[in-house]
Enzyme design. Sequence first.
Site, mmCIF file in Angstrom:
data_model
loop_
_atom_site.group_PDB
_atom_site.id
_atom_site.type_symbol
_atom_site.label_atom_id
_atom_site.label_comp_id
_atom_site.label_asym_id
_atom_site.label_seq_id
_atom_site.Cartn_x
_atom_site.Cartn_y
_atom_site.Cartn_z
ATOM 1 N N LYS A 191 0.799 -1.201 -0.063
ATOM 2 C CA LYS A 191 -0.002 0.015 0.091
ATOM 3 C C LYS A 191 1.029 1.115 0.078
ATOM 4 C CE LYS A 191 -1.945 2.955 1.904
ATOM 5 N NZ LYS A 191 -1.715 4.690 1.730
ATOM 6 N N GLU A 269 9.093 1.892 11.029
ATOM 7 C CA GLU A 269 10.098 2.859 10.570
ATOM 8 C C GLU A 269 9.539 4.396 10.369
ATOM 9 O OE1 GLU A 269 13.598 2.361 9.749
ATOM 10 O OE2 GLU A 269 13.287 0.022 9.361
ATOM 11 N N CYS A 303 13.343 11.326 6.470
ATOM 12 C CA CYS A 303 13.027 10.907 7.914
ATOM 13 C C CYS A 303 14.579 11.312 8.510
ATOM 14 C CB CYS A 303 12.713 9.454 7.907
ATOM 15 S SG CYS A 303 13.854 8.350 7.066
ATOM 16 N N GLY A 465 21.367 10.141 4.256
ATOM 17 C CA GLY A 465 22.319 9.560 2.976
ATOM 18 C C GLY A 465 22.772 8.263 3.522
#
Length: 516
Positions: A191, A269, A303, A465
């Site tokens: 989803k 997460e 994030c 990164g």
Amino acid sequence: MTHRTSQPALLPSAEDLRARAERAARACGADLAAHEGDHEGRSPVNGATISSVAWSGAADVREAVARAGEAFGTWRTVPAPARGAVVKRFAELLTEHKADLATLVSLEAGKITSEALGEVQEMIDICDYAVGLSRQLYGRTMASERPGHRLMETWHPLGVVGVVSAFNFPVAVWSWNTAVALVCGDPVVWKPSERTPLCALAANALLLRALEEGGYDAALSQVLLGGPDVGEALVADPGVALLSATGSTRMGRQVGPVVAERFGRSLLELGGNNAAVVTPSADLDLATRGIVFSAAGTAGQRCTTMRRAIVHTSVIDEVTDRVAAAYRRLPVGDPTAEGTLVGPLLDRQSYEAFTTAIEKATAAGGQVVAGGERELAGLAEDAYYVRPTVIRMPSQTEVMHTETFAPILYVVPYDDLAEAIELNNAVPQGLSSSIFTQDQSEAEIFCSPVGSDCGIVNVNIGTSGAEIGGAFGGEKETGGGRESGSDAWRAYMRRATNTVNFSGELPLAQGVTFDV
Ligand code: NAD
């Protein structure tokens, strides 16, 4: 409104963006006609509609999970290296269509071209990793306390993996889960964010092609377009063995208990609130570059975006000045135009969160030293570009404890390392952190048990990164999940502990006797 002559003068037209999006999606093999519907998707680049798709309902979710469950029956018996071969083919197709998929990432999520290409490269990297992993799903053999016994553990496919993903990594997060889940023997039902349907259809079309070429069931990788209610149905479905959810802490707070209640496994997460500590010995050139990329890159919508710089009082003026000067030079504009380094915010809500946070920070004594303004507002009413913002704060206040998904960097002073670590750890989130220092003992302390409490702890690089080789995720309100490299694959498998007796006797463990 500020209008800078160094900025790209125009944003692409609605027709141009829609045509580019459709062309890229079709090139990847997405069947747009089959998904045609009345949910319009708008591009943050200019606010125009670039997709019209149909959303799934609760019955579609049940059906998709059931189909995936059936496919699991066969897929788990396919040798893992053969499963890896499908992922290898998927990586080839991703390489071939890297530019197409990156275009969709830019148009739906607003990422600049270089970062969008980087996101697709990350998909290719995780596939490479998963192909190698398909020959290394190792268990251990332990010493048995009983003679003539072998004690070992074996890892087996787990079942259907449900993936709920966020808008800001519209394809990479799914592929972290999917490449690993597939080699582990699990089908995936995805989803995606309601903001990025074309990215999802295009990425999945490439994987479906790899599955089809291998003669495998298309039910191994399914996409369910829709909003939170579709996510909720997937989360609640007892046929989903592992639910991997990426998004806000607010979403995770709803998802976690639902999965736990049905004794499913979840991998969360969630939001971050990441800081860098800059010590007196830091190389300030390197620190400035690291801070600017992590704090202003992706328009502050990662994030792992750096949201706080905790800077020693002896260097805080210089660091603030250098970062502010770099911010004033950043080219803000059309993310697909050459030279742009900062693209748009997702939407009006993101822009409102940006202005509200700045108001709260200034009310708490903060001083805006760069940015703070909206840009290019005259070019598209419903597109929200802002100049990345630096706010010098007297101390770490309330507004710095929440994640505002926009490019705002708060700079706060500290006097000794223990205080800096305390500030780093004082927020409810625990995703990423870094320290800029040339002093080895400071670096070691920051990485030690009394240092940063985050899942990612860096030295002399920014907070964002990450590479795919390490396990990715964070503690506290970030949810505790780990994805991608290292031993994160174990979440996608179930462990069996086997005791095999070849002694011909039946000695019991712990010296227990039970003779009849
Ligand atoms: P969001 O929480 O609004 O949405 C994420 C996804 O969850 C979407 O697909 C949405 O439809 C779905 N969803 C929302 N409520 C749900 C519910 N109750 N049940 C099931 N599904 C639900 O997040 P967003 O705005 O798309 O993304 C930004 C957020 O994601 C930020 O907080 C960012 O830090 C976080 N994020 C975290 C990571 C990480 O790895 N930790 C990576 C990317 C983004």
